[in-house]
Design a protein around this motif. Structure first.
Motif, mmCIF file in Angstrom:
data_model
loop_
_atom_site.group_PDB
_atom_site.id
_atom_site.type_symbol
_atom_site.label_atom_id
_atom_site.label_comp_id
_atom_site.label_asym_id
_atom_site.label_seq_id
_atom_site.Cartn_x
_atom_site.Cartn_y
_atom_site.Cartn_z
ATOM 1 N N SER A 27 0.818 -1.213 0.000
ATOM 2 C CA SER A 27 0.000 0.000 0.000
ATOM 3 C C SER A 27 0.855 1.267 0.000
ATOM 4 O O SER A 27 0.433 2.305 -0.500
ATOM 5 N N LEU A 28 2.054 1.172 0.580
ATOM 6 C CA LEU A 28 2.939 2.338 0.579
ATOM 7 C C LEU A 28 3.393 2.667 -0.837
ATOM 8 O O LEU A 28 3.649 3.827 -1.162
ATOM 9 N N LEU A 246 -4.778 3.997 15.923
ATOM 10 C CA LEU A 246 -5.465 4.884 14.986
ATOM 11 C C LEU A 246 -5.701 4.105 13.699
ATOM 12 O O LEU A 246 -4.832 3.350 13.254
ATOM 13 N N SER A 247 -6.858 4.279 13.097
ATOM 14 C CA SER A 247 -7.154 3.608 11.830
ATOM 15 C C SER A 247 -6.667 4.456 10.667
ATOM 16 O O SER A 247 -6.373 5.649 10.810
ATOM 17 N N VAL A 248 -6.609 3.829 9.499
ATOM 18 C CA VAL A 248 -6.227 4.570 8.294
ATOM 19 C C VAL A 248 -7.235 5.683 8.023
ATOM 20 O O VAL A 248 -6.854 6.797 7.643
ATOM 21 N N ALA A 249 -8.497 5.386 8.228
ATOM 22 C CA ALA A 249 -9.532 6.400 8.000
ATOM 23 C C ALA A 249 -9.336 7.603 8.923
ATOM 24 O O ALA A 249 -9.478 8.758 8.497
ATOM 25 N N THR A 293 -0.191 4.012 9.919
ATOM 26 C CA THR A 293 -1.475 3.303 9.929
ATOM 27 C C THR A 293 -1.644 2.436 8.676
ATOM 28 O O THR A 293 -2.176 1.324 8.761
ATOM 29 N N VAL A 294 -1.192 2.922 7.537
ATOM 30 C CA VAL A 294 -1.273 2.124 6.306
ATOM 31 C C VAL A 294 -0.373 0.887 6.426
ATOM 32 O O VAL A 294 -0.754 -0.212 6.030
ATOM 33 N N ALA A 295 0.819 1.073 6.986
ATOM 34 C CA ALA A 295 1.722 -0.064 7.188
ATOM 35 C C ALA A 295 1.106 -1.087 8.136
ATOM 36 O O ALA A 295 1.173 -2.304 7.896
#
Length: 425
Positions: A27-28, A246-249, A293-295
């Motif tokens: 995703s990164l 914390l979420s990505v959103a 968060t994405v990781a």
């Protein structure tokens, strides 16, 4: 990217395991494309401006800050215990320099025929400083070059020079220490900006003479290294088992809120001109939260549109896109507005028109196509060959035996590390 997390009580750097897509954090790679596209839109605001769109489009210059934060994060996440400095420098050279050479020479050859008398020699010196990776250390070479994006590669070269020494220190620190360091780095970034505002008060119109110190304080590696180090400490903490609640959103919402605040402040004097703006100071910590968060979502095996094949492909092409998009935009804009030099667009802003949207879309399509071809037939093959010659990891490095990021179960290091390194950001 193929990391495994480091246990909380580890006191030394770990060897990272090469594993599946969960550990490669694809995703990164998708995020890299979004950042590159943001930089493209920032340059659209200058070369092919759209009515009333400038305050939004210029926020795209924060894409460079994202790349600095991501660079520190990825290099730390993929760091392997015992990896020596010289092979690391070899891998970074293989990754950066071949495409940089193209990104410097193509615009130079295109713009030299139209250079004013005596200007050609200056453009050649600026190009040389970009190729030799010291452009960002010379204020006069940063804004006047034929390709204004190459200064950031000189910053990256400085970051790479520091990295083998910084990472060994960072991965031995506790999570508490790394958290304090992250806060301290953000304060350093704001301290630099506040000092520059005091020494060079924002004014309308901005001063273009006697501001070498201001330019150095914005674009130099010393002024931007805190952004890279913020990525380093974030990845080091994640390797030790720390997780951001914390979420990505939520991280995306925080970033959107930061951009909204900057848009609301768009008429403030310090926001009207890039040389005064505090965009990196606002966005770097928010980008760090988003990257973490994405990781974490990738490590947990969560789904994401960012790691779909089209987004990953665009992310892989993003480096070539980043280096050549300005040249494509400029060549189209120079025909539309009958201008011969990059500086003309900065000194005499072009007229905004919605008809420019079509030209910008054309530039986007051409830039993506060129980037895809260069990645497939030049960038990736050359990088692979160079890595085999000057960037091999030491085969004597032992397997980590540490828990994998996804499963928490011990595993040995795979032999595919060199292949996977080519795909790292």
């Amino acid at each position: 990217m193929n990391p495994s997390a480091q246990t909380r009580n580890s006191q030394s750097p770990t060897a990272l395991a090469s594993g599946g897509t969960t550990d490669r954090l694809p995703s990164l790679t998708g995020l890299r494309w979004i950042a590159a596209l943001a930089v493209f839109l920032n340059h659209v605001a200058t070369l092919l401006p759209l009515p009333d769109a400038r305050p939004v489009l210029i926020l795209g210059s924060s894409g460079v800050t994202f790349f600095f934060v991501l660079s520190g994060f990825v290099l730390t996440w993929t760091y392997t215990a015992g990896d020596r400095a010289v092979p690391f420098y070899g891998r970074r050279f293989a990754r950066v320099w071949p495409m940089l050479l193209v990104g410097v020479l193509v615009p130079l050859f295109l713009q030299l025929p139209d250079a004013a008398p005596g200007q050609g020699h200056d453009l050649e010196l600026m190009a040389l400083s970009a190729v030799l990776l010291y452009q960002a250390w010379v204020p006069g070479h940063i804004l006047g070059s034929t390709n204004p994006v190459t200064w950031s590669l000189a910053c990256e070269a400085f970051f790479y020079a520091l990295f083998p020494f910084v990472v060994r220190f960072a991965v031995r620190r506790s999570v508490r220490w790394l958290g304090g360091a992250a806060v301290g780095l953000v304060l350093v970034g704001w301290g630099i900006k506040l000092w520059l505002w005091d020494a060079y008060p924002p004014q309308i119109p901005p001063a273009f003479t006697g501001v070498d110190g201001l330019i150095f304080g914005i674009y130099s590696p010393i002024a931007r290294v805190w952004e890279f180090l913020l990525g380093v400490v974030a990845a080091a903490a994640l390797r030790k088992g720390w997780r951001l609640p914390l979420s990505v959103a939520s991280a995306t919402a925080l970033l959107a809120g930061g951009f909204l605040a900057l848009w609301v402040l768009r008429f403030e004097t310090w926001r009207l001109f890039t040389i005064y703006d505090a965009l990196p100071q606002f966005t770097a910590p928010l980008f760090a939260l988003l990257v973490v968060t994405v990781a974490q979502r990738d490590m947990a095996g969560g789904g994401s549109w960012l790691k779909t094949k089209p987004m990953v492909a665009l992310g892989e092409w993003s480096y070539a896109f980043y280096l050549l998009h300005f040249t494509v935009l400029f060549e189209i804009a120079s025909v539309v507005f009958d201008r011969k030099s990059v500086m003309e667009f900065y000194m005499r802003p072009a007229a905004a028109s919605w008809s420019n949207a079509g030209y910008a879309a054309l530039a986007l399509v051409i830039s993506v196509a060129i980037a895809a071809l260069l990645y497939q037939f030049y960038e990736r093959p050359v990088e692979r060959r160079l890595r085999l010659r000057i960037g091999r990891r030491d085969p004597r490095i032992p397997a980590s035996g540490l828990p994998s990021a996804a499963s928490g179960k011990p595993r040995a290091e795979s032999g595919d590390g060199a292949k996977n390194e080519v795909r790292q950001a």
